[in-house]
Design an enzyme around this catalytic site. Structure first.
Site, PDB file in Angstrom:
ATOM      1  N   GLY A  38       0.933 -10.612 -19.833  1.00  7.98           N
ATOM      2  CA  GLY A  38       1.231  -9.374 -19.118  1.00  7.98           C
ATOM      3  C   GLY A  38       2.037  -8.365 -19.914  1.00  7.98           C
ATOM      4  O   GLY A  38       2.218  -7.225 -19.483  1.00  7.98           O
ATOM      5  N   ARG A  95      12.156   5.441  -3.476  1.00  8.52           N
ATOM      6  CA  ARG A  95      12.484   5.074  -2.090  1.00  8.52           C
ATOM      7  C   ARG A  95      13.715   4.165  -2.042  1.00  8.52           C
ATOM      8  O   ARG A  95      14.352   4.022  -1.017  1.00  8.52           O
ATOM      9  CB  ARG A  95      11.282   4.375  -1.417  1.00  8.52           C
ATOM     10  CG  ARG A  95      10.195   5.349  -1.009  1.00  8.52           C
ATOM     11  CD  ARG A  95       8.984   4.647  -0.461  1.00  8.52           C
ATOM     12  NE  ARG A  95       8.315   3.854  -1.481  1.00  8.52           N
ATOM     13  CZ  ARG A  95       7.198   3.163  -1.275  1.00  8.52           C
ATOM     14  NH1 ARG A  95       6.645   3.171  -0.093  1.00  8.52           N
ATOM     15  NH2 ARG A  95       6.640   2.476  -2.243  1.00  8.52           N
ATOM     16  N   ASP A 168       7.131  12.323  10.171  1.00  9.69           N
ATOM     17  CA  ASP A 168       8.506  11.900  10.464  1.00  9.69           C
ATOM     18  C   ASP A 168       9.511  13.019  10.184  1.00  9.69           C
ATOM     19  O   ASP A 168       9.187  14.019   9.544  1.00  9.69           O
ATOM     20  CB  ASP A 168       8.872  10.622   9.672  1.00  9.69           C
ATOM     21  CG  ASP A 168       8.574  10.763   8.195  1.00  9.69           C
ATOM     22  OD1 ASP A 168       8.770  11.855   7.646  1.00  9.69           O
ATOM     23  OD2 ASP A 168       8.117   9.771   7.581  1.00  9.69           O
ATOM     24  N   LYS A 191       9.065   9.132  13.984  1.00 11.18           N
ATOM     25  CA  LYS A 191       8.548   7.844  13.498  1.00 11.18           C
ATOM     26  C   LYS A 191       9.697   6.846  13.414  1.00 11.18           C
ATOM     27  O   LYS A 191      10.816   7.213  13.077  1.00 11.18           O
ATOM     28  CB  LYS A 191       7.938   8.063  12.104  1.00 11.18           C
ATOM     29  CG  LYS A 191       7.404   6.823  11.430  1.00 11.18           C
ATOM     30  CD  LYS A 191       6.793   7.143  10.064  1.00 11.18           C
ATOM     31  CE  LYS A 191       7.762   6.849   8.934  1.00 11.18           C
ATOM     32  NZ  LYS A 191       7.195   7.109   7.607  1.00 11.18           N
ATOM     33  N   ASP A 219       2.466  14.622   3.936  1.00  8.50           N
ATOM     34  CA  ASP A 219       3.441  13.606   3.526  1.00  8.50           C
ATOM     35  C   ASP A 219       3.585  13.634   2.011  1.00  8.50           C
ATOM     36  O   ASP A 219       2.702  14.137   1.315  1.00  8.50           O
ATOM     37  CB  ASP A 219       2.986  12.213   3.992  1.00  8.50           C
ATOM     38  CG  ASP A 219       4.180  11.314   4.334  1.00  8.50           C
ATOM     39  OD1 ASP A 219       5.301  11.625   3.902  1.00  8.50           O
ATOM     40  OD2 ASP A 219       3.982  10.307   5.042  1.00  8.50           O
TER      41      ASP A 219
END
Ligand code: R5P
Length: 292
Positions: A38, A95, A168, A191, A219
């Site tokens: 990987g 996030r 939202d 939301k 969004d």
């Protein structure tokens, strides 16, 4: 006048080429080898020109691999230039900008430090999930908005009494910006997301104003599609006409596109920060403006 060289790896090749044309820069492609375990190994195909170097690399899945590829390209560029600009059209980890639940890690802070340590002097991102995330960067940072470009696409569609909808409260300012450029009104749904399971619920009460109208759900990103699916199902129950989706980053994980269409969405339009069949809006022009 500054001379630029643009370098990219496969993930953002198309966007990087478009950008290099816009700013009249030399484009250098790179060759990627992934070892059986990987590990990524990148080789750039030629020597950059004297001047600033721009690395273009989105960090969509495989997120960690694409991130390492961006960082290693930056470190290579630093050998040739003191001015390395990281263009990360979709920046993952944005996030994780707060400790929402005890024990969680503000991972974007770690990522921001890695960009600096690798040698980036500036970072340019498109519609970052949260401005708080951008504050973690201790180098010059700029967030550019794809909203005006997305709106231009929607202006070409024949929509009936269009209304912009944010799924939202967090997306209200984006929907407001979209509606301003589109010349329409916007509304915001309520939301609720379970922070442990990720499950989404729409808690809004009945909305008379959507009846018979074409809606544009706006969004910043679609990941699993959970937010858009619940919002579309709710809006369809309110007897709206068609539901369109405008988003910057279409990750569309786990067959999300099919599920969103099944929920009644007529079309998903996204930016080319992430390549794919919904990526119909080019953002190379707005990135170019942020550079020169
Ligand atoms: C949430 O605050 C974001 O703006 C998006 O709505 C969300 O990240 C999309 O994720 P998913 O598609 O998994 O619902």
């Amino acid at each position: 006048m500054t001379t630029f060289t643009v370098i990219s790896e496969k993930a953002s090749e198309d966007l990087a080429k478009k950008l290099s044309k816009k700013i009249r820069a030399k484009y250098i492609k790179s060759e990627l080898t992934v070892f059986p375990d990987g590990e990524s190994k990148i080789t750039i195909s030629s020597k950059p020109k004297k001047g600033s170097i721009i690395i273009v690399q989105s960090t969509f899945p495989p997120v960690d691999s694409n991130l390492i590829r961006a960082l290693t390209l930056i470190s290579k560029a630093k050998q040739y230039s003191p001015n390395v600009i990281a263009v990360i059209p979709y920046l993952g980890y944005a996030r994780q900008d707060q400790e929402f639940l005890p024990g969680e890690i503000i991972t974007i802070k770690v990522i921001a430090n890695l960009f600096k340590a690798s040698g980036a002097s500036k970072i340019i991102v498109v519609d970052i999930h949260s401005k708080i995330a951008l504050n973690q960067f201790k180098i010059t940072s700029k967030n550019v908005s794809a909203v005006p470009n997305l709106v231009n696409y929607f202006k070409k569609l024949q929509l009936k009494e269009p209304l912009v909808v944010s799924p939202d409260l967090g997306g209200a300012s984006r929907a407001k910006e979209f509606a301003k450029h589109f010349g329409t009104k916007y509304i915001t749904l309520k939301k609720q997301r379970d922070r442990k399971t990720g499950k989404v619920l729409i808690k809004s009460s009945d909305l008379k104003e959507v009846k018979g109208r074409d809606l544009v759900l706006v969004d910043d990103m679609i990941s699993t599609g959970g937010s858009i699916i619940k919002a579309a199902q709710f809006l369809k129950k309110q007897k709206c006409k068609r539901v369109f989706v405008a988003c910057t980053h279409a990750l569309l994980m786990n067959n999300a596109e099919k599920k969103i269409r099944k929920a009644g969405v007529s079309q998903i339009i996204s930016a080319n920060t992430i390549p794919g069949n919904t990526a119909l809006v080019d953002v190379s022009g707005i990135i170019a403006k942020a550079i020169v």
